[in-house]
Scaffold this active site. Structure first.
Site, PDB file in Angstrom:
ATOM      1  N   LYS A 222      42.488  12.088  69.563  1.00 57.30           N
ATOM      2  CA  LYS A 222      43.483  11.996  70.651  1.00 57.30           C
ATOM      3  C   LYS A 222      43.893  10.635  71.164  1.00 57.30           C
ATOM      4  CE  LYS A 222      43.362  10.758  74.765  1.00 57.30           C
ATOM      5  NZ  LYS A 222      44.913  10.379  74.925  1.00 57.30           N
TER       6      LYS A 222
ATOM      7  N   GLU B 259      38.654  -9.055  82.126  1.00 51.19           N
ATOM      8  CA  GLU B 259      39.581  -9.193  81.094  1.00 51.19           C
ATOM      9  C   GLU B 259      40.843  -8.957  81.517  1.00 51.19           C
ATOM     10  OE1 GLU B 259      39.531  -5.479  78.715  1.00 51.19           O
ATOM     11  OE2 GLU B 259      39.621  -6.373  76.905  1.00 51.19           O
TER      12      GLU B 259
ATOM     13  N   CYS C 216      41.163  -6.777  71.831  1.00 52.21           N
ATOM     14  CA  CYS C 216      39.921  -6.746  72.564  1.00 52.21           C
ATOM     15  C   CYS C 216      39.202  -7.825  72.187  1.00 52.21           C
ATOM     16  CB  CYS C 216      39.178  -5.346  72.157  1.00 52.21           C
ATOM     17  SG  CYS C 216      39.125  -5.016  70.172  1.00 52.21           S
TER      18      CYS C 216
ATOM     19  N   GLU D 185      33.589   1.393  71.805  1.00 49.84           N
ATOM     20  CA  GLU D 185      34.337  -0.012  71.457  1.00 49.84           C
ATOM     21  C   GLU D 185      34.952  -0.471  72.868  1.00 49.84           C
ATOM     22  OE1 GLU D 185      33.410  -1.548  68.774  1.00 49.84           O
ATOM     23  OE2 GLU D 185      32.407  -0.002  67.391  1.00 49.84           O
TER      24      GLU D 185
HETATM   25  P1  NAD Z   1      41.442   3.480  78.511  1.00 52.27           P
HETATM   26  O1  NAD Z   1      40.111   3.435  78.578  1.00 52.27           O
HETATM   27  O2  NAD Z   1      42.285   3.432  79.790  1.00 52.27           O
HETATM   28  O3  NAD Z   1      42.044   4.514  77.454  1.00 52.27           O
HETATM   29  C1  NAD Z   1      41.614   4.805  76.068  1.00 52.27           C
HETATM   30  C2  NAD Z   1      41.842   6.232  75.728  1.00 52.27           C
HETATM   31  O4  NAD Z   1      40.975   6.962  76.598  1.00 52.27           O
HETATM   32  C3  NAD Z   1      43.087   6.696  75.891  1.00 52.27           C
HETATM   33  O5  NAD Z   1      43.309   7.420  74.891  1.00 52.27           O
HETATM   34  C4  NAD Z   1      43.193   7.601  77.157  1.00 52.27           C
HETATM   35  O6  NAD Z   1      44.029   8.669  77.401  1.00 52.27           O
HETATM   36  C5  NAD Z   1      41.577   7.970  76.914  1.00 52.27           C
HETATM   37  N1  NAD Z   1      41.267   8.462  78.214  1.00 52.27           N
HETATM   38  C6  NAD Z   1      41.425   7.976  79.570  1.00 52.27           C
HETATM   39  N2  NAD Z   1      40.613   8.406  80.531  1.00 52.27           N
HETATM   40  C7  NAD Z   1      39.845   9.211  79.863  1.00 52.27           C
HETATM   41  C8  NAD Z   1      38.665  10.172  80.127  1.00 52.27           C
HETATM   42  N3  NAD Z   1      38.270  10.265  81.462  1.00 52.27           N
HETATM   43  N4  NAD Z   1      37.800  10.725  79.279  1.00 52.27           N
HETATM   44  C9  NAD Z   1      38.045  10.477  78.053  1.00 52.27           C
HETATM   45  N5  NAD Z   1      39.329   9.791  77.576  1.00 52.27           N
HETATM   46  C10 NAD Z   1      40.170   9.062  78.501  1.00 52.27           C
HETATM   47  O7  NAD Z   1      41.991   2.018  77.703  1.00 52.27           O
HETATM   48  P2  NAD Z   1      43.261   1.088  77.646  1.00 52.27           P
HETATM   49  O8  NAD Z   1      43.494   0.274  78.967  1.00 52.27           O
HETATM   50  O9  NAD Z   1      44.130   2.173  77.144  1.00 52.27           O
HETATM   51  O10 NAD Z   1      42.873   0.210  76.385  1.00 52.27           O
HETATM   52  C11 NAD Z   1      42.524  -1.235  76.533  1.00 52.27           C
HETATM   53  C12 NAD Z   1      41.095  -1.256  76.515  1.00 52.27           C
HETATM   54  O11 NAD Z   1      40.704  -1.065  75.283  1.00 52.27           O
HETATM   55  C13 NAD Z   1      40.924  -2.587  77.094  1.00 52.27           C
HETATM   56  O12 NAD Z   1      39.925  -2.798  77.597  1.00 52.27           O
HETATM   57  C14 NAD Z   1      40.266  -3.129  75.393  1.00 52.27           C
HETATM   58  O13 NAD Z   1      39.490  -4.386  75.459  1.00 52.27           O
HETATM   59  C15 NAD Z   1      39.672  -2.071  74.884  1.00 52.27           C
HETATM   60  N6  NAD Z   1      39.505  -2.127  73.350  1.00 52.27           N
HETATM   61  C16 NAD Z   1      38.777  -2.269  72.847  1.00 52.27           C
HETATM   62  C17 NAD Z   1      38.377  -2.176  71.536  1.00 52.27           C
HETATM   63  C18 NAD Z   1      37.177  -2.776  70.598  1.00 52.27           C
HETATM   64  O14 NAD Z   1      37.212  -2.329  69.425  1.00 52.27           O
HETATM   65  N7  NAD Z   1      36.067  -3.066  71.296  1.00 52.27           N
HETATM   66  C19 NAD Z   1      39.622  -2.164  70.677  1.00 52.27           C
HETATM   67  C20 NAD Z   1      40.882  -2.097  71.363  1.00 52.27           C
HETATM   68  C21 NAD Z   1      40.927  -2.011  72.845  1.00 52.27           C
END
Ligand code: NAD
Length: 528
Positions: A190, A395, A297, A263
């Site tokens: 997804k 962050e 990230c 992650e």
């Molecule tokens: P997010 O948590 O809002 O969304 C990530 C994914 O989760 C999306 O596909 C979203 O549709 C889905 N999602 C949203 N709500 C959900 C739920 N209740 N249940 C299951 N899935 C759900 O994150 P974002 O804001 O889109 O991404 C940025 C964040 O991701 C930042 O905090 C960044 O640091 C982190 N990130 C971490 C890594 C790593 O490798 N550690 C890599 C990239 C990004």
């Protein structure tokens, strides 16, 4: 799919709205679904729509994946590896079109988009070469030497759910899928609803590489709606995203008693020691803090510089940052591209304004740049940041970094560790051995010496992941594939039941067993 007009931005790429429609049509739903609009950050124009899948669509995708998985698991591992190797080759061959797609849906600069393409083809080659050994059946020490042995085999968990964010859509929808597929699992992915097309293009390339139908499926739609539906139907979930969503994913995985890797976010420190080459450190800070406009990230957001080098480092860093070009061209020109959308740009701008209200000084950047693109924001350096302020602790996930002087390495380490996060850090010094010693003092899953993040990320053989609020589990290396298998131990006795033979008094048997255990302890000590 409804008709969409072709915004001018598509003309600059090798893509067309027809191509995006074809990709969108790959998402299978069980009926007419509402559409979600996908916009190009470079113009904020709609480039297409994707179906808002429902829980029923997820159920169908997961059950098709489950049906296809057994035959895939029975395919010899070397054949699975060669399909993934071929997929890596196709990703390289189609690099330009994939770069266009990544740029179109993220707004990032081409030089940052290319990291994603290289990463996926490297990860394919790595797991195709080393994955089979990491999950090969192996012998372990048996209970009693010569009398009983133990063998361990690794079976795929079944169906793996991958939930990925928008910032690295190519890398993050694939890097966790590759080892899952190699291990014999089916995958339901997804992607974030803002960046679905890259994942759909990858599904097409997997099929072209020879992956059997249904082994890799994509569902598109709203995270809070279909994310939980997916977690309910898979045997493992590999989640990348925010810490807040990660907690909800972990809670549900816990209820379902399935394993997960998370992650999550970071507030990554960079430590510039007294003996650092400030020019090199400044180049590293620019690369780390402003790659993908800071929406990485692993990006450093807090820089601690030894008092002795503070002025020289700040001069070099500000100078290099002011030399960066902002732009949205579909070529290797501009250094920094756009943020993802209007909401995120608001968040980044508000965080900088709040920092200034809390006493911080903006020494470079700090402005939106609508003249370049609707969501462009200048690479920004802050000083005099209050250590308890929001910008120092939370962050930002944008092109914003603070620089703070510290009285020596001990204070730098103390400040670096003063965070609930623990994803990535970097240490800058001319003494690499000292750099590694300092790295051991830092509470992060990855620490790079004299590099901001790339040395750690691109070491695909080495595990990567966070501690504390930055997550659970590791991707990359043998750890990155073993998370997707269940170990089964088969222990075989050569002497029948390990119990007192009939007629032998238990006392004697216990004495013999104690002797054997003592021998085994000695052997274990000797073998080390
Ligand atoms: P997010 O948590 O809002 O969304 C990530 C994914 O989760 C999306 O596909 C979203 O549709 C889905 N999602 C949203 N709500 C959900 C739920 N209740 N249940 C299951 N899935 C759900 O994150 P974002 O804001 O889109 O991404 C940025 C964040 O991701 C930042 O905090 C960044 O640091 C982190 N990130 C971490 C890594 C790593 O490798 N550690 C890599 C990239 C990004």
């Amino acid at each position: 799919m409804s008709h969409v007009s072709v915004p001018p931005i598509l003309d600059e790429t090798r893509l067309s709205s027809g191509r995006l429609e074809n990709l969108s049509a790959r998402v299978e739903t069980t009926g007419g679904r509402e559409s979600i609009s996908v916009c190009a950050p470079a113009t904020d124009d709609e480039i297409g729509t994707i179906p808002a899948c429902t829980a029923t669509d997820v159920e169908v995708a997961a059950s098709r994946a489950r049906s296809a998985q057994s035959a895939w698991a029975e395919t010899p591992v070397e054949q699975r590896a060669s399909i993934l190797r071929r997929f890596g080759d196709l990703v390289s061959e189609r690099r330009e079109a994939l770069l266009d797609l990544v740029q179109l849906e993220t707004g990032k600069s081409r030089r940052h988009a290319v990291e994603e393409v290289l990463d996926v083809s490297l990860t394919c080659s790595y797991y195709a070469a080393y994955g089979p050994d990491a999950i090969a059946e192996e012998g372990r020490r048996g209970a009693i030497p010569l009398a009983a042995d133990a063998r361990v085999s690794y079976d795929p968990v079944g169906v793996v759910g991958i939930i990925s964010p928008w910032n690295y859509p190519l890398t993050l929808s694939m890097t966790d899928a590759i080892p899952a597929l190699l291990a014999g699992n089916a995958v339901v992915c997804k992607p974030d609803e803002k960046t679905p097309y890259v994942a759909l293009a990858l599904a097409e390339l997997l099929e072209a590489a020879g992956l059997p139908p249904d082994v890799f499926q994509i569902v598109t739609g709203d995270g809070p709606t279909i994310g939980p539906a997916l977690i309910d139907r898979v045997d493992y979930v590999a989640f990348t995203g925010s810490t807040e969503t990660g907690r909800a994913v972990a809670e549900q995985a816990g209820q379902n008693l399935i394993d997960c890797s998370l992650e999550l976010g970071g507030k990554n420190p960079m430590l510039v020691l007294a003996d650092a080459d400030v020019e090199t450190a400044a180049r590293g800070a620019v690369q780390g803090a402003f790659t993908n406009a800071g929406q990485l990230c692993l990006a450093p957001e807090r820089i601690y510089v030894d008092d002795a080098r503070y002025d020289a480092f700040l001069d070099a860093f500000v100078g290099a940052t002011r030399g960066l070009t902002l732009g949205l061209a579909f070529e290797y020109g501009p250094d920094v591209g756009s943020l993802i959308d209007g909401d995120h740009t608001e968040r980044v701008a508000a965080a900088v304004e709040a920092a200034v209200d809390d006493g911080a000084s903006v020494v470079s950047g700090g402005r939106r740049r609508p003249d370049v693109g609707p969501f462009c924001y200048e690479p920004t350096i802050l000083t005099e940041v209050d250590p308890d302020s929001q910008i120092a602790c939370e962050e930002t996930f944008g092109p914003v970094v603070s620089v703070t002087p510290v009285s020596g390495t001990d204070e730098a380490i103390e400040r670096a560790n003063d965070s609930p996060y623990g994803l990535n850090a970097s240490v800058w010094t001319r003494d690499r051995e000292r750099g590694r010693e300092v790295a051991r003092e830092i509470d992060c899953g990855t620490v790079c010496v004299n590099d901001a993040y790339m040395a750690g990320w691109a070491a695909v053989d080495a595990p990567m992941g966070g501690v504390g609020d930055s997550g659970l589990g590791r991707r990359h290396g043998p750890e990155g594939i073993r998370r997707y298998v269940e170990a089964q131990t088969i222990a075989t006795s050569r002497i029948g039941p390990l119990e007192p033979p009939s007629g032998v008094p238990t006392r004697w048997f216990v004495r013999a067993l104690s002797g054997l255990t003592a021998l085994q302890r000695r052997l274990l000590r000797w073998s080390r």
